[in-house]
Scaffold this motif. Sequence first.
Motif, PDB file in Angstrom:
ATOM      1  N   VAL A  11      47.111  32.936  46.476  1.00 23.02           N
ATOM      2  CA  VAL A  11      46.912  31.598  45.906  1.00 23.02           C
ATOM      3  C   VAL A  11      45.545  31.505  45.231  1.00 23.02           C
ATOM      4  O   VAL A  11      45.411  30.959  44.128  1.00 23.02           O
ATOM      5  N   GLY A  12      44.512  32.052  45.899  1.00 23.60           N
ATOM      6  CA  GLY A  12      43.189  32.060  45.284  1.00 23.60           C
ATOM      7  C   GLY A  12      43.161  32.856  44.000  1.00 23.60           C
ATOM      8  O   GLY A  12      42.522  32.454  43.018  1.00 23.60           O
ATOM      9  N   THR A  13      43.839  33.997  43.993  1.00 22.03           N
ATOM     10  CA  THR A  13      43.929  34.805  42.776  1.00 22.03           C
ATOM     11  C   THR A  13      44.584  34.023  41.654  1.00 22.03           C
ATOM     12  O   THR A  13      44.127  34.050  40.499  1.00 22.03           O
ATOM     13  N   VAL A  34      43.244  36.761  26.833  1.00 20.51           N
ATOM     14  CA  VAL A  34      43.487  35.760  27.881  1.00 20.51           C
ATOM     15  C   VAL A  34      43.976  36.428  29.162  1.00 20.51           C
ATOM     16  O   VAL A  34      43.543  36.082  30.267  1.00 20.51           O
ATOM     17  N   LEU A  35      44.870  37.419  29.036  1.00 22.09           N
ATOM     18  CA  LEU A  35      45.393  38.106  30.217  1.00 22.09           C
ATOM     19  C   LEU A  35      44.307  38.934  30.904  1.00 22.09           C
ATOM     20  O   LEU A  35      44.247  38.988  32.140  1.00 22.09           O
ATOM     21  N   VAL A  36      43.458  39.582  30.114  1.00 22.77           N
ATOM     22  CA  VAL A  36      42.350  40.341  30.699  1.00 22.77           C
ATOM     23  C   VAL A  36      41.413  39.414  31.456  1.00 22.77           C
ATOM     24  O   VAL A  36      40.985  39.699  32.585  1.00 22.77           O
ATOM     25  N   LEU A  37      41.116  38.278  30.859  1.00 20.38           N
ATOM     26  CA  LEU A  37      40.212  37.321  31.495  1.00 20.38           C
ATOM     27  C   LEU A  37      40.840  36.733  32.755  1.00 20.38           C
ATOM     28  O   LEU A  37      40.148  36.519  33.757  1.00 20.38           O
ATOM     29  N   SER A  38      42.143  36.490  32.732  1.00 19.35           N
ATOM     30  CA  SER A  38      42.804  35.945  33.919  1.00 19.35           C
ATOM     31  C   SER A  38      42.791  36.953  35.064  1.00 19.35           C
ATOM     32  O   SER A  38      42.546  36.589  36.221  1.00 19.35           O
ATOM     33  N   PHE A  39      43.012  38.239  34.757  1.00 19.46           N
ATOM     34  CA  PHE A  39      42.979  39.250  35.821  1.00 19.46           C
ATOM     35  C   PHE A  39      41.560  39.432  36.358  1.00 19.46           C
ATOM     36  O   PHE A  39      41.352  39.516  37.571  1.00 19.46           O
ATOM     37  N   ALA A  40      40.582  39.472  35.464  1.00 19.99           N
ATOM     38  CA  ALA A  40      39.197  39.669  35.899  1.00 19.99           C
ATOM     39  C   ALA A  40      38.722  38.512  36.759  1.00 19.99           C
ATOM     40  O   ALA A  40      38.108  38.716  37.820  1.00 19.99           O
ATOM     41  N   ALA A  41      38.993  37.289  36.333  1.00 17.78           N
ATOM     42  CA  ALA A  41      38.553  36.127  37.093  1.00 17.78           C
ATOM     43  C   ALA A  41      39.279  36.028  38.434  1.00 17.78           C
ATOM     44  O   ALA A  41      38.695  35.623  39.439  1.00 17.78           O
ATOM     45  N   GLY A  42      40.549  36.417  38.441  1.00 18.26           N
ATOM     46  CA  GLY A  42      41.330  36.288  39.665  1.00 18.26           C
ATOM     47  C   GLY A  42      41.072  37.369  40.699  1.00 18.26           C
ATOM     48  O   GLY A  42      41.340  37.156  41.892  1.00 18.26           O
ATOM     49  N   ASN A  43      40.548  38.506  40.288  1.00 18.32           N
ATOM     50  CA  ASN A  43      40.484  39.644  41.216  1.00 18.32           C
ATOM     51  C   ASN A  43      39.095  40.237  41.438  1.00 18.32           C
ATOM     52  O   ASN A  43      38.930  41.045  42.354  1.00 18.32           O
ATOM     53  N   ILE A  47      38.072  42.331  44.842  1.00 17.01           N
ATOM     54  CA  ILE A  47      37.774  43.762  44.731  1.00 17.01           C
ATOM     55  C   ILE A  47      36.392  44.061  45.304  1.00 17.01           C
ATOM     56  O   ILE A  47      36.205  45.032  46.046  1.00 17.01           O
ATOM     57  N   THR A  48      35.410  43.222  44.975  1.00 22.01           N
ATOM     58  CA  THR A  48      34.060  43.413  45.510  1.00 22.01           C
ATOM     59  C   THR A  48      34.058  43.339  47.025  1.00 22.01           C
ATOM     60  O   THR A  48      33.429  44.156  47.711  1.00 22.01           O
ATOM     61  N   ARG A  49      34.741  42.354  47.566  1.00 24.91           N
ATOM     62  CA  ARG A  49      34.836  42.201  49.027  1.00 24.91           C
ATOM     63  C   ARG A  49      35.440  43.433  49.682  1.00 24.91           C
ATOM     64  O   ARG A  49      34.897  43.973  50.650  1.00 24.91           O
ATOM     65  N   ASP A  50      36.569  43.885  49.160  1.00 21.28           N
ATOM     66  CA  ASP A  50      37.254  45.023  49.773  1.00 21.28           C
ATOM     67  C   ASP A  50      36.415  46.298  49.714  1.00 21.28           C
ATOM     68  O   ASP A  50      36.402  47.092  50.656  1.00 21.28           O
ATOM     69  N   LEU A  51      35.704  46.505  48.608  1.00 24.27           N
ATOM     70  CA  LEU A  51      34.846  47.683  48.503  1.00 24.27           C
ATOM     71  C   LEU A  51      33.708  47.635  49.516  1.00 24.27           C
ATOM     72  O   LEU A  51      33.360  48.645  50.124  1.00 24.27           O
ATOM     73  N   ALA A  59      42.946  45.660  47.547  1.00 16.08           N
ATOM     74  CA  ALA A  59      44.299  45.093  47.473  1.00 16.08           C
ATOM     75  C   ALA A  59      44.691  44.737  46.049  1.00 16.08           C
ATOM     76  O   ALA A  59      45.866  44.847  45.671  1.00 16.08           O
ATOM     77  N   ALA A  60      43.723  44.335  45.235  1.00 16.91           N
ATOM     78  CA  ALA A  60      44.028  43.896  43.876  1.00 16.91           C
ATOM     79  C   ALA A  60      44.590  45.009  43.008  1.00 16.91           C
ATOM     80  O   ALA A  60      45.276  44.740  42.019  1.00 16.91           O
ATOM     81  N   ILE A  61      44.308  46.283  43.350  1.00 15.96           N
ATOM     82  CA  ILE A  61      44.826  47.388  42.546  1.00 15.96           C
ATOM     83  C   ILE A  61      45.843  48.232  43.312  1.00 15.96           C
ATOM     84  O   ILE A  61      46.402  49.168  42.750  1.00 15.96           O
ATOM     85  N   SER A  62      46.058  47.919  44.580  1.00 20.36           N
ATOM     86  CA  SER A  62      47.062  48.663  45.349  1.00 20.36           C
ATOM     87  C   SER A  62      48.318  47.846  45.606  1.00 20.36           C
ATOM     88  O   SER A  62      49.351  48.398  45.983  1.00 20.36           O
ATOM     89  N   ASP A  63      48.250  46.549  45.406  1.00 21.06           N
ATOM     90  CA  ASP A  63      49.395  45.656  45.642  1.00 21.06           C
ATOM     91  C   ASP A  63      49.773  45.009  44.316  1.00 21.06           C
ATOM     92  O   ASP A  63      48.978  44.273  43.720  1.00 21.06           O
ATOM     93  N   TRP A  64      50.996  45.260  43.860  1.00 21.80           N
ATOM     94  CA  TRP A  64      51.434  44.780  42.554  1.00 21.80           C
ATOM     95  C   TRP A  64      51.448  43.264  42.454  1.00 21.80           C
ATOM     96  O   TRP A  64      51.374  42.681  41.355  1.00 21.80           O
ATOM     97  N   ARG A  65      51.493  42.583  43.597  1.00 13.69           N
ATOM     98  CA  ARG A  65      51.582  41.121  43.562  1.00 13.69           C
ATOM     99  C   ARG A  65      50.330  40.465  42.990  1.00 13.69           C
ATOM    100  O   ARG A  65      50.407  39.400  42.368  1.00 13.69           O
ATOM    101  N   TYR A  66      49.170  41.092  43.176  1.00 16.07           N
ATOM    102  CA  TYR A  66      47.936  40.530  42.619  1.00 16.07           C
ATOM    103  C   TYR A  66      47.963  40.572  41.098  1.00 16.07           C
ATOM    104  O   TYR A  66      47.575  39.613  40.422  1.00 16.07           O
TER     105      TYR A  66
END
Length: 224
Positions: A11-13, A34-43, A47-51, A59-66
């Motif tokens: 939901v946050g993404t 627009v799609l690049v910006l939406s993915f960058a802003a959403g993830n 990504i920083t947290r998980d690293l 999760a943002a690059i291992s789970d297709w749902r993101y």
Amino acid sequence: METLLLVLDLVGTFVFALSGAAAGVKRQLDLFGVLVLSFAAGNAGGITRDLLIGAVPPAAISDWRYLAVSLLAGMVTFYWFSGIDRLRSPVLVFDGAGLALFAVSGTQKALAFGLNPVMAALLGMLTGIGGGMTRDVLLAEIPTVLRADLYAIAALLGAAVVVIGHILQLSSTAVTIAGAALCFGLRLMAIHYGWHLPIARRPEGSTTAANAPLDRKDNGARTR
């Protein structure tokens, strides 16, 4: 808890991706932009947290749902922006919602990975502000967190509620909802009333003083 974290993350993404896409449409980017910006802003925040906590691959690059929810938000915003724009200041509203959701989900995930409460709260704040910072940097703007009224502070307070609830062994769902509501409410009130931290002021005459050596050098060069 795993289900709750996944739902909050997705939901946050989605809402952060909406804010990124809305900003892109206002800047008149093409569909790809627009799609690049939406993915960058959403993830970016997730990504920083998980690293940082060692949850790799993120999760943002291992789970297709993101990726799916990010692209869905971008497409919806690109083709039906008029509907989204009916909301008052849609980018700010979506940004505030994403900030709140990511702040509490980031804190919960950090606690689940065994971080101490203080660092978990700080990581929750970082998760919340990461997407907005990436969006603003890509649009060549000063990040909102560095100039806005109660942005990172609101995320930190929301994360603190989650940490306190964890220490007191309260219901995870209840403290997560309370933390997100506090963060979102503070952000909207700060926008409405203009609450902000003290702003740095440049000392009077600093520009003149800074330019004085250059002026003397130029005058000397002209004299020679």
